[in-house]
Design a protein around this motif. Structure first.
Motif, short mmCIF file in Angstrom:
data_model
loop_
_atom_site.label_atom_id
_atom_site.label_comp_id
_atom_site.label_asym_id
_atom_site.label_seq_id
_atom_site.Cartn_x
_atom_site.Cartn_y
_atom_site.Cartn_z
N VAL A 187 -18.82 12.12 -50.89
CA VAL A 187 -19.45 13.43 -50.65
C VAL A 187 -19.06 13.88 -49.24
N PRO A 188 -18.11 14.83 -49.07
CA PRO A 188 -17.46 15.60 -50.13
C PRO A 188 -16.44 14.78 -50.89
N THR A 189 -15.94 15.34 -51.97
CA THR A 189 -14.96 14.66 -52.79
C THR A 189 -13.55 14.92 -52.24
N VAL A 190 -12.52 14.64 -53.05
CA VAL A 190 -11.15 14.72 -52.54
C VAL A 190 -10.69 16.14 -52.24
N ASN A 191 -11.30 17.12 -52.88
CA ASN A 191 -10.79 18.49 -52.81
C ASN A 191 -11.71 19.36 -51.96
N THR A 192 -11.26 19.74 -50.77
CA THR A 192 -12.02 20.65 -49.91
C THR A 192 -11.08 21.70 -49.35
N ASP A 193 -11.63 22.65 -48.63
CA ASP A 193 -10.83 23.71 -48.03
C ASP A 193 -11.08 23.75 -46.53
N TRP A 194 -11.09 22.58 -45.92
CA TRP A 194 -11.16 22.49 -44.46
C TRP A 194 -10.42 21.23 -44.01
N TRP A 195 -10.13 21.17 -42.73
CA TRP A 195 -9.35 20.05 -42.20
C TRP A 195 -10.21 18.80 -42.18
N GLU A 242 -22.53 39.03 -31.06
CA GLU A 242 -21.75 40.24 -30.77
C GLU A 242 -21.51 41.05 -32.05
N LEU A 243 -21.44 40.36 -33.16
CA LEU A 243 -21.30 41.00 -34.47
C LEU A 243 -22.63 41.59 -34.93
N ASN A 244 -23.69 41.38 -34.15
CA ASN A 244 -25.07 41.78 -34.44
C ASN A 244 -25.66 40.97 -35.58
N CYS A 245 -25.32 39.69 -35.62
CA CYS A 245 -25.93 38.78 -36.59
C CYS A 245 -27.29 38.33 -36.09
N ASN A 246 -28.18 38.09 -37.05
CA ASN A 246 -29.44 37.40 -36.77
C ASN A 246 -29.50 36.08 -37.53
N TYR A 247 -28.37 35.70 -38.17
CA TYR A 247 -28.37 34.62 -39.15
C TYR A 247 -26.96 34.05 -39.25
N VAL A 248 -26.86 32.74 -39.43
CA VAL A 248 -25.56 32.07 -39.53
C VAL A 248 -25.62 31.01 -40.62
N ARG A 249 -24.57 30.95 -41.41
CA ARG A 249 -24.43 29.85 -42.38
C ARG A 249 -23.56 28.77 -41.76
N LEU A 250 -24.14 27.58 -41.56
CA LEU A 250 -23.39 26.44 -41.05
C LEU A 250 -22.76 25.72 -42.24
N ALA A 251 -21.51 26.05 -42.51
CA ALA A 251 -20.83 25.57 -43.71
C ALA A 251 -19.85 24.46 -43.34
N HIS A 252 -19.49 23.61 -44.30
CA HIS A 252 -20.08 23.31 -45.60
C HIS A 252 -20.67 21.92 -45.54
N TYR A 253 -21.27 21.59 -44.41
CA TYR A 253 -21.73 20.24 -44.10
C TYR A 253 -22.71 20.37 -42.94
N VAL A 262 -25.38 20.57 -46.99
CA VAL A 262 -24.73 19.27 -47.17
C VAL A 262 -23.45 19.48 -47.98
N PRO A 263 -22.46 18.57 -47.84
CA PRO A 263 -21.14 18.81 -48.44
C PRO A 263 -21.02 18.43 -49.92
N VAL A 264 -22.01 18.83 -50.71
CA VAL A 264 -21.86 18.75 -52.17
C VAL A 264 -21.05 19.98 -52.55
N TYR A 265 -19.75 19.79 -52.66
CA TYR A 265 -18.79 20.90 -52.59
C TYR A 265 -17.85 20.81 -53.78
N TRP A 315 -32.49 25.14 -46.47
CA TRP A 315 -31.78 23.90 -46.76
C TRP A 315 -30.89 24.17 -47.97
N SER A 316 -29.58 24.05 -47.80
CA SER A 316 -28.65 24.26 -48.91
C SER A 316 -28.20 22.92 -49.48
N ILE A 317 -28.26 22.80 -50.81
CA ILE A 317 -27.91 21.54 -51.46
C ILE A 317 -26.48 21.54 -51.98
N GLY A 318 -25.71 22.63 -51.78
CA GLY A 318 -24.33 22.58 -52.23
C GLY A 318 -23.66 23.92 -52.32
#
Length: 613
Positions: A193-201, A358-369, A390-393, A427-430
């Motif tokens: 977790v994560p498995t073999v296939n992801t889209d990050w370094w 600066e983008l005027n965000c009040n919220y951020v998604r901390l992806a994918h882990y 968590v990286p259930v991806y 809390w995001s589960i995947g």
């Protein structure tokens, strides 16, 4: 041969797998809360390292682990040097190069750029442990599998590349010179977790802080101090002690609120409290108020800074402190686009969060882990709400008991670490997990586990969607077990041209707030062309213009985190001109240059801010 019912065979397989995992992985029991609030010896700095693609420092020539053999010798963890000139030793840490810790190995040595496998780290330090104290070796994160040794003795192992872990090393430290050896292995595996296939370094190594933590024999191991769900004036929580536990007085003090309450622990060392408070200044993006909170016993004291707020769902509204809020968000990876590699410290993290503001965000998604604890604390300070994941991806080994155990443990560790942070509201589960019955069971149990750990926040995931003609259908059965109708969709990039998106409508079969967790398109900063040319800033701009118009049709739309704040590295992105191992969906480039789409989204968020005043 005697035949057994199928369900009994499945049960035996599950128990066998679960026991195997329990024997292999050392779980974090009472993970130290607020580790930086304790007495620490930092082991950050330069560590010697040895590249070991064949794992010869771990296995003998019969592929048996040295640390499980009878004499337990031969492994690199022994940190040996020749005692005489005839002795055969085929490694030497003293003569080996060094890497910075915390830090990934990929960005520090060109030949390690794409390396996936084992690297051994060694750190030598001097220490004087005291009698009557407890000592833990604490790691903020090691990607992915870590075997840890202190003075040649195994402290334990941990799986999971983004969550903290610790080992009791009280009986392994000695007065004078000590050494720690870590076998870090970032190989991707189908059952992990994560498995073999992801889209990050797949950055490998000891990527976050390392400490020796000194604690009293009887100490505060854990605590939670938060507002009761739905009550803006009731502070509730618990304190968990280790060591001398039963019937111990514990004091919770918040001087600014004139709170000083003492409760006693039960037989397990846990003290539960409930404190009525008046005139609380509630935490929000407009008012990121943090209070000094002191938790103390006769032998231990911990200081923290905690904000108090409530987050709930009412119909299709997200209620922050009983007021409807629109989540003006953006997604972020744990990577500095300007300097190759994982975030190196608070400066990198603050830069990214300031860009979001600066983008005027009040919220951020901390992806994918799970991101660095320092990132979450900065969000507390700066007033940014967070989606923590968590990286259930993508495609996990849904039917493997060990995989579920691993995912659940990573979720547990994330919630345990960040449960006192006001900024975390989800809390995001995947993310984007394909539909199947095993997946529904796996993810349903993850959702239930998240709620059992913390009932004061929302539970969500990036759900699956599909299209039927010009209808975008959201009917993922997992949505029934979550608080948000949250999903990714890439109209204008992976399907359809941007200017045709007005034809599409959403059919969302969930009566819940809608949060779009991803949309967007790629662009190379500075590449200008017409609006139909892929990877031009104009094409990305068109994606955002028409996506936002399409999304505004959703009556229950209450937020979004477009993909993504800044370009990031990914081995999946191969085009030699436009990508070159970069995912170009960032609103800022790898040099920090703002693309045209940045201003489209900012303008939209400026209007949303006024709408929700």
């Amino acid at each position: 041969m005697k035949k057994y019912p199928y369900y009994l065979l499945v049960l035996v397989m599950f128990i066998t797998g679960f026991v195997a995992v329990a024997q292999e992985i050392e779980e974090n029991k009472n993970l130290i809360q607020n580790v930086k609030g304790r007495k620490l010896l930092s082991l950050n700095g330069r560590w010697n390292y040895i590249i070991d693609p064949y794992e010869m420092g771990f296995y003998d020539y019969r592929y048996e682990p040295f640390d499980q053999s009878k004499n337990r010798t031969g492994g690199f963890y022994d940190n040996k040097n020749q005692s005489d000139k005839s002795e055969l030793i085929e490694y030497n840490f003293d003569l080996s190069p060094q890497l910075n810790v915390p830090g990934d190995w990929n960005s520090q040595d060109e030949k390690l750029d794409l390396y996936e496998g084992t690297i051994w780290y060694r750190k030598v330090f001097r220490y004087t442990p005291e009698t009557g104290k407890k000592y833990y070796l604490y790691f903020g994160a090691v990607n992915y599998e870590a075997h840890v040794y202190v003075n040649g003795k195994k402290a334990g192992m941990h799986k999971g590349g983004f969550t903290p872990f610790q080992f009791d090393v009280t009986d392994k430290l000695k007065d004078g010179e000590n050494f720690v050896v870590v076998k870090a292995d970032n190989k991707r595996k189908a059952e992990e977790v994560p498995t073999v296939n992801t889209d990050w370094w797949n950055y490998g190594g000891i990527t976050r802080d390392v400490y020796i933590v000194e604690l009293p024999e009887s100490h505060i191991a854990d605590y939670k101090v938060q507002l009761e769900k739905g009550n803006l004036n009731l502070i509730t929580g618990f304190v968990q002690l280790d060591g001398d536990r039963s019937n111990q007085p514990v004091t919770i003090a918040i001087p600014e609120l004139k709170i000083n309450t003492t409760v006693s622990t039960d037989a397990s060392g846990k003290a539960i409290f409930s404190i009525q408070a008046k005139k609380i200044s509630h935490w929000s993006p407009d008012n990121p108020k943090l209070y000094d909170v002191n938790v103390s016993t006769a032998s231990d004291k911990v200081k923290d800074k905690i904000g108090f707020r409530t987050i709930e769902i009412k119909g299709t509204d997200i209620m922050l402190n009983n007021k409807s809020v629109f989540l003006r968000g953006i997604s972020i990876h744990d990577e500095n686009p300007l300097i190759k590699g994982r975030f190196r410290g608070q400066g990198d993290m603050r830069m990214m969060l300031e860009w979001a503001k600066e983008l005027n965000c009040n919220y951020v998604r901390l992806a994918h882990y799970t991101h660095n604890e320092e990132m979450v604390r900065l969000a507390d300070e700066l007033g940014l709400m967070l989606w923590a994941e968590v990286p259930v991806y993508w495609t996990i080994a849904w039917e493997n008991p060990a995989t579920f155990h691993n995912a659940r443990q990573q979720l547990t560790d994330m919630v345990d670490r960040d449960k006192n942070r006001a900024s975390v509201i989800v809390w995001s589960i995947g993310n984007e997990t394909p539909l199947s019955e095993p997946r529904h069971k796996f993810m349903g149990e993850m959702a239930a586990h998240a709620r059992s750990l913390d009932d004061t926040r929302l539970v969500a995931a990036a759900l699956e969607v599909h299209r039927e003609g010009t209808d975008i259908i959201v009917n993922d059965p997992l949505g029934d077990k979550l608080d948000l109708a949250s999903f990714n969709q890439y109209g204008g990039w992976y399907w359809e041209m941007p200017q045709n998106l007005h034809q599409y409508n959403f059919k969302i079969k969930l009566n819940k707030p809608v949060v779009i967790t991803e949309f967007g398109g790629g662009a190379v900063a500075g590449f200008h062309a017409d609006a139909e040319t892929r990877f031009s800033e104009e094409f990305q701009e068109e994606v955002y213009i028409h996506q936002l118009k399409m999304l505004e049709k959703i009556e229950a739309l209450r937020g979004m985190t477009p993909w993504i704040l800044a370009d990031f590295r990914s081995p999946r992105r191969q085009h030699p001109v436009f990508q070159d191992f970069w995912n170009r969906k960032g609103l800022l480039s790898e040099t920090g240059q703002k693309k045209k789409a940045f201003y489209v989204l900012k303008n939209y968020y400026d209007k949303k801010e006024q709408e929700y005043k």
